[in-house]
Design an enzyme around this catalytic site. Structure first.
Site, mmCIF file in Angstrom:
data_model
loop_
_atom_site.group_PDB
_atom_site.id
_atom_site.type_symbol
_atom_site.label_atom_id
_atom_site.label_comp_id
_atom_site.label_asym_id
_atom_site.label_seq_id
_atom_site.Cartn_x
_atom_site.Cartn_y
_atom_site.Cartn_z
ATOM 1 N N GLU A 1 22.075 -99.694 36.808
ATOM 2 C CA GLU A 1 21.072 -99.033 37.749
ATOM 3 C C GLU A 1 20.061 -98.556 37.161
ATOM 4 O O GLU A 1 18.929 -98.643 37.802
ATOM 5 C CB GLU A 1 21.688 -98.477 38.836
ATOM 6 N N HIS B 1 44.358 -109.513 26.046
ATOM 7 C CA HIS B 1 44.914 -110.753 26.335
ATOM 8 C C HIS B 1 44.393 -111.439 27.507
ATOM 9 O O HIS B 1 44.933 -112.503 28.090
ATOM 10 C CB HIS B 1 46.487 -110.274 26.882
ATOM 11 N N LYS C 1 19.818 -105.828 50.795
ATOM 12 C CA LYS C 1 19.881 -105.084 52.102
ATOM 13 C C LYS C 1 18.981 -105.768 53.302
ATOM 14 O O LYS C 1 19.383 -106.008 54.463
ATOM 15 C CB LYS C 1 19.391 -103.929 51.894
HETATM 16 O O1 PA5 Z 1 22.685 -94.058 42.299
HETATM 17 C C1 PA5 Z 1 22.166 -94.191 43.542
HETATM 18 O O2 PA5 Z 1 21.184 -93.787 43.550
HETATM 19 C C2 PA5 Z 1 22.932 -95.087 44.252
HETATM 20 O O3 PA5 Z 1 23.723 -95.798 43.722
HETATM 21 C C3 PA5 Z 1 23.588 -94.489 45.454
HETATM 22 O O4 PA5 Z 1 24.459 -93.320 45.032
HETATM 23 C C4 PA5 Z 1 24.391 -95.426 46.476
HETATM 24 O O5 PA5 Z 1 23.570 -96.599 46.849
HETATM 25 C C5 PA5 Z 1 24.737 -94.549 47.679
HETATM 26 O O6 PA5 Z 1 23.461 -93.933 48.214
HETATM 27 P P1 PA5 Z 1 23.983 -92.817 49.487
HETATM 28 O O7 PA5 Z 1 24.505 -91.516 48.443
HETATM 29 O O8 PA5 Z 1 22.501 -92.506 49.891
HETATM 30 O O9 PA5 Z 1 24.689 -93.184 50.406
#
Ligand code: PA5
Length: 435
Positions: free
Chosen positions: A287, A308, A422
């Site tokens: 990310e 394996h 989304k």
């Molecule tokens: O690293 C990030 O910002 C994302 O992976 C969030 O942690 C994830 O989308 C969850 O978001 P939230 O804590 O707002 O529910």
């Protein structure tokens, strides 16, 4: 105390290449520490001292004790950065079969994670385990609006209220979210739940050492002070000059390899309870770096299991990969392989050796084979899987990820790409404002 070390003798990166990249690492260090780079508003984790609030830690300790004393089952609801770090630490630092152990052999309640998918079967199957059990719930969401945990929490809130009545349910529900924003904050305030705050300047995937991770981790009986101590030592060690800084060398080597066409990194480990640590690592790097049509694809393998299955591809497939192994030097437990008079299985050549000795030889043999097969290899040696070293390793990777992101020329703290699916999903679901 033993240190975490980095062996890059089989990385296929030469010293002159490290010399060449050094000035860029220095610049990345400066913009990160001065808080002037892209995503600077999410760099609160860098100086971890500032984001550790002693009162909050004390409240976490008290809440976790209360949960341990009153619950057979603890349900942690969250996704992405609000899920993976906690699970990584809980699984790495506890018994491999934690939930299966009898209660007296576990420090905390059984722990289940939901709200990390939208599988109806997954959620409903969990109810089959809850009948006569006492339960506490921790819902974790920084935005407070993420669909997966919101749906899971709506279902569990209803269940808890039916099981315990509204008042008693309120005492068993803990909310970790933003100080003031989001639907979860409003809901928590209205219901009067115990809440923990996620600092504004720390993004999800860098938040494991905030209440996001610390509360669930403490519930499992893990010593969160040692975890934090390890990370704080990391803050010092991984801010040193390049020549003495294995974290910066790791970031630099990744960048050099990427520029030579190695755009897949495989994180390998030989202890299965590091599985979720690797999942956390994949989210952290994926990310953070995968944007602007750039980025190393982070992947992971559990060895020797995956020797394996994926071993063939790593040894012989397209040469666009490099491998980083987390080598745990001392296992938590070990056992000597005994001599057997009949030797029908032909294993007497190993008698007197330990299982971990065999595991280490598998690692050494694999490392050599993959390196000779054209896969650059890095090894991160970790003395023990304990709170201290896991805390330090977390900070090691967070810092390396930020530096690596800056070297790549991306903002390592945003995730604009995750909004695309989304928008489609909300439109298909008829969410107001998305039609
Ligand atoms: O690293 C990030 O910002 C994302 O992976 C969030 O942690 C994830 O989308 C969850 O978001 P939230 O804590 O707002 O529910």
């Amino acid at each position: 105390m033993d240190s975490i070390t980095l062996d890059y003798s089989k990385s296929s990166v030469e010293e002159y290449e490290l010399e060449n990249i050094k000035p860029y690492v220095k610049t990345s260090h400066e913009i990160l520490h001065k808080g002037i780079g892209p995503g600077k508003e999410y760099t609160g984790w860098v100086n971890l001292h500032n984001s550790i609030d002693e009162d909050e830690i004390e409240r976490i300790r008290e809440a976790s004790k209360n949960i341990r004393d009153t619950s057979d089952v603890f349900i942690s609801i969250g996704i992405g950065g609000s899920y993976l770090g906690a699970r990584a630490c809980i699984e790495a630092l506890n018994h491999n079969f934690y939930n299966e152990l009898p209660r007296e052999k576990r420090k905390g309640p059984k722990i289940f994670f939901i709200g990390n998918n939208l599988s109806s079967s997954y959620i409903m199957d969990l109810f089959d385990l809850l009948d006569d059990k006492d339960i506490s719930v921790n819902v974790i969401s920084k935005s407070g609006t993420t669909t997966e945990p919101a749906i899971a929490f709506r279902i569990f809130k209803d269940y808890m209220e039916k099981r315990y009545g509204i008042e008693k349910a309120r005492k068993r529900i803990y909310v970790t979210t933003d100080r003031e924003k989001g639907a979860l904050r409003s809901l928590a305030d209205k219901e009067g739940y115990t809440t923990f705050i996620i600092p504004d300047d720390i993004g999800g995937r860098y938040s494991v050492l905030t209440p996001v991770g610390l509360l669930p981790i403490a519930v499992s009986g893990v010593d969160i002070e040692s975890l934090i101590k390890g990370a704080l030592d990391g803050v010092r060690e991984y801010s040193l000059d390049f020549d003495e800084n294995i974290c910066y060398k790791y970031a630099a080597i990744r960048n050099i390899l990427y520029n030579k066409g190695k755009d897949i990194e495989i994180l390998a480990y030989y202890e299965p309870n590091m599985h979720f640590f690797a999942e956390w690592w994949k989210q952290l790097f994926g990310e953070s770096e995968g944007k602007d049509k750039k980025g190393i694809f982070p992947s992971s393998v559990s060895f020797t299991t995956d020797l394996h299955s994926l071993g063939q591809l790593i040894q012989d497939g397209k040469r666009n990969i490099f491998e980083t192994t987390i080598n745990i030097l001392n296992p938590r437990r070990d056992e000597v392989i005994k001599q057997d008079e009949e030797n029908l299985d032909g294993l007497n050549y190993l008698s007197g050796k330990t299982i971990d000795y065999v595991n280490k030889k598998a690692f050494e043999g694999t490392l050599l084979a993959h390196y000779k097969g054209g896969v650059p290899n890095l090894v991160i040696n970790v003395p023990y899987v304990n709170e201290y070293y896991i805390g330090k390793l977390i900070y090691f990777f967070e810092k390396a990820c930020a530096i690596s992101g800056y070297l790549l020329g991306v903002n390592p703290f945003n995730q604009p790409g995750v909004e695309e699916y989304k928008k489609n999903m909300f439109r298909l679901l008829g969410k107001p404002g998305y039609m």
